[in-house]
Motif scaffolding. Structure first.
Motif, PDB file in Angstrom:
ATOM      1  N   THR A 291      46.030   3.824   8.378  1.00 29.79           N
ATOM      2  CA  THR A 291      44.870   4.377   7.676  1.00 29.79           C
ATOM      3  C   THR A 291      44.502   5.730   8.273  1.00 29.79           C
ATOM      4  O   THR A 291      44.432   5.884   9.493  1.00 29.79           O
ATOM      5  CB  THR A 291      43.666   3.420   7.738  1.00 29.79           C
ATOM      6  N   ASP A 292      44.255   6.677   7.394  1.00 28.99           N
ATOM      7  CA  ASP A 292      43.996   8.054   7.809  1.00 28.99           C
ATOM      8  C   ASP A 292      42.494   8.265   7.990  1.00 28.99           C
ATOM      9  O   ASP A 292      41.783   8.630   7.056  1.00 28.99           O
ATOM     10  CB  ASP A 292      44.549   9.013   6.749  1.00 28.99           C
ATOM     11  N   GLN A 293      42.024   8.020   9.200  1.00 33.29           N
ATOM     12  CA  GLN A 293      40.618   8.245   9.522  1.00 33.29           C
ATOM     13  C   GLN A 293      40.500   8.461  11.022  1.00 33.29           C
ATOM     14  O   GLN A 293      41.449   8.240  11.774  1.00 33.29           O
ATOM     15  CB  GLN A 293      39.757   7.068   9.069  1.00 33.29           C
ATOM     16  N   LYS A 294      39.326   8.887  11.450  1.00 31.31           N
ATOM     17  CA  LYS A 294      39.135   9.196  12.871  1.00 31.31           C
ATOM     18  C   LYS A 294      39.330   7.954  13.731  1.00 31.31           C
ATOM     19  O   LYS A 294      39.888   8.021  14.815  1.00 31.31           O
ATOM     20  CB  LYS A 294      37.759   9.810  13.109  1.00 31.31           C
ATOM     21  N   ASN A 295      38.848   6.804  13.258  1.00 37.64           N
ATOM     22  CA  ASN A 295      39.150   5.526  13.908  1.00 37.64           C
ATOM     23  C   ASN A 295      40.195   4.822  13.057  1.00 37.64           C
ATOM     24  O   ASN A 295      39.922   3.851  12.364  1.00 37.64           O
ATOM     25  CB  ASN A 295      37.892   4.676  14.048  1.00 37.64           C
ATOM     26  N   GLY A 296      41.408   5.361  13.085  1.00 38.95           N
ATOM     27  CA  GLY A 296      42.470   4.854  12.233  1.00 38.95           C
ATOM     28  C   GLY A 296      42.984   3.503  12.695  1.00 38.95           C
ATOM     29  O   GLY A 296      42.916   3.153  13.880  1.00 38.95           O
ATOM     30  N   GLN A 297      43.523   2.763  11.729  1.00 35.74           N
ATOM     31  CA  GLN A 297      43.992   1.413  11.999  1.00 35.74           C
ATOM     32  C   GLN A 297      45.441   1.224  11.561  1.00 35.74           C
ATOM     33  O   GLN A 297      45.963   1.988  10.741  1.00 35.74           O
ATOM     34  CB  GLN A 297      43.114   0.403  11.247  1.00 35.74           C
ATOM     35  N   ILE A 298      46.058   0.198  12.126  1.00 36.90           N
ATOM     36  CA  ILE A 298      47.309  -0.338  11.607  1.00 36.90           C
ATOM     37  C   ILE A 298      46.957  -1.662  10.955  1.00 36.90           C
ATOM     38  O   ILE A 298      46.390  -2.555  11.600  1.00 36.90           O
ATOM     39  CB  ILE A 298      48.360  -0.545  12.709  1.00 36.90           C
ATOM     40  N   LEU A 299      47.257  -1.786   9.664  1.00 39.67           N
ATOM     41  CA  LEU A 299      46.968  -2.996   8.908  1.00 39.67           C
ATOM     42  C   LEU A 299      48.269  -3.715   8.574  1.00 39.67           C
ATOM     43  O   LEU A 299      49.316  -3.080   8.382  1.00 39.67           O
ATOM     44  CB  LEU A 299      46.222  -2.658   7.618  1.00 39.67           C
TER      45      LEU A 299
END
Length: 374
Positions: free
Chosen positions: A360-368
């Motif tokens: 996910t492309d965000q400042k607190n990005g995740q791996i889903l």
């Protein structure tokens, strides 16, 4: 024959983007072929861009902000891996994709793309290095797009190995230099094909042509951020961002001209015609979207977990926070499904376990991690 998808622009207003899943939260998603379960593997990544799976159960992830880390099997993050080159982090540029050498188990080599600084600006570059514990050694820059240019946009950056071991590198037109996509003497708006040492591939079409770069494979591209090798034909499939509309999927063949900016199904931002939608000698897209979905990341699904998805093409959407599933018949898209994830999807990968992994492309990005619900 190309196909396209048109969706109501108003639907974008109805989307509510979540701030992300929590570590103990799993979300159930209904889809056409199965009920899905979406869970978070890891978070705390600053705009993650690329992902590679290691044999020991770890993952290697890049952050656009200029860091590369291990993601451990429990989802915890390592400290940044040392030994990266100088990287210009600005706008869409930074540390981009990462792939393992086809013989990684023998040589521990990785390849990564990034925005390389230079005297006249920056450009997409690719480096090869040996991954040794928490550091990179024996680093060598094998490709540096020319010319360097002052721009924060359209770096491309996806890396895909061909079946013979050559490396495809996708590039963007750098925004203000879009007319360069129609020439052969710059890397703007091109796909290049090189050996693992950075030499032009023997398969390239312009090895003997004057005023052409020998590493160019195809041209007329705008900004390619998704690429994958077809599991049966071994042909390179790519998708690229259109302007306002006109995102495209193409089968990217040697010496073919994919038209940008002469032909496009998009328009200028804020409105206004750019070119035509077709012209003899220029390739029509296999599939396109109006309005844009802002595609990023792409993979062919070949695993066993999602039996109904086998040979489907999976594409991430930055704009609508969706995973787009495309059913294919040969070189035609025959059905499209939009699976709402609710976050900007930067990359899509099939894991060794057959699950689908999303960045996910965000400042607190995740791996889903996406799996069928049992």
């Amino acid at each position: 024959m190309h196909t396209f998808t048109r969706i109501l622009a108003a639907s974008a207003v109805l989307l509510t983007f979540s701030t992300g899943l929590s570590a103990r939260q799993a979300t159930e998603i209904k889809s056409d072929k199965a009920t899905l379960q979406l869970e978070m593997v890891s978070d705390g990544l600053e705009h993650p861009w690329g992902l590679a799976f290691l044999a020991d159960g770890k993952m290697l992830v890049t952050e656009r902000a200029g860091r590369m880390r291990y993601v451990n099997a429990d989802g915890s993050l390592s400290e940044p891996i040392s030994g990266l080159p100088d990287i210009t982090v600005a706008g869409q540029g930074g540390l981009l994709d990462v792939v393992l050498h086809p013989k990684f188990t023998d040589n521990n080599q990785i390849f990564f793309s990034y925005n390389e600084p230079g005297a006249n600006g920056s450009s997409t570059a690719v480096a090869r290095a040996t991954l040794t514990g928490d550091s990179l050694t024996d680093l060598q820059v094998i490709f540096s797009a020319q010319p360097k240019f002052e721009s924060r946009h359209h770096f491309g950056g996806r890396l895909v190995f061909a079946d013979n071991g050559d490396l495809f590198i996708t590039l963007g037109d750098r925004g203000q230099r879009r007319d360069d996509a129609q020439t052969h003497d710059t890397h703007h708006g091109k796909v290049v094909r090189v050996t693992t040492d950075g030499k032009p591939s023997a398969a390239n079409p312009y090895l003997e042509k004057d005023n052409a770069l020998a590493d160019v494979w195809s041209y007329g591209h705008r900004n390619i951020q998704g690429a994958a090798l077809h599991p049966q034909t071994n042909q390179l499939w790519t998708h690229e961002h259109g302007p306002q509309g006109g995102d495209e999927i193409n089968i990217t063949r040697a010496a073919h001209n994919y038209g940008w900016p002469v032909i496009t199904y998009g328009e200028e931002y804020g409105g206004g015609k750019i070119g035509k939608t077709s012209q003899q000698g220029l390739e029509q897209p296999l599939h396109y979207w109006v309005p844009s979905i802002a595609p990023s990341g792409m993979t062919f699904y070949t695993g066993e977990l999602f039996k109904a998805w086998q040979q489907n093409l999976l594409v991430g959407s930055l704009k609508f926070g969706q995973l787009v599933r495309l059913e294919l018949s040969g070189e035609k898209v025959i059905n499209e499904e939009r699976i709402m994830i609710g976050q900007r999807i930067r990359d899509v990968r099939q894991g060794p376990d057959g699950a689908v992994y999303l960045l996910t492309d965000q400042k607190n990005g995740q791996i889903l991690r996406l799996t069928p619900k049992k």
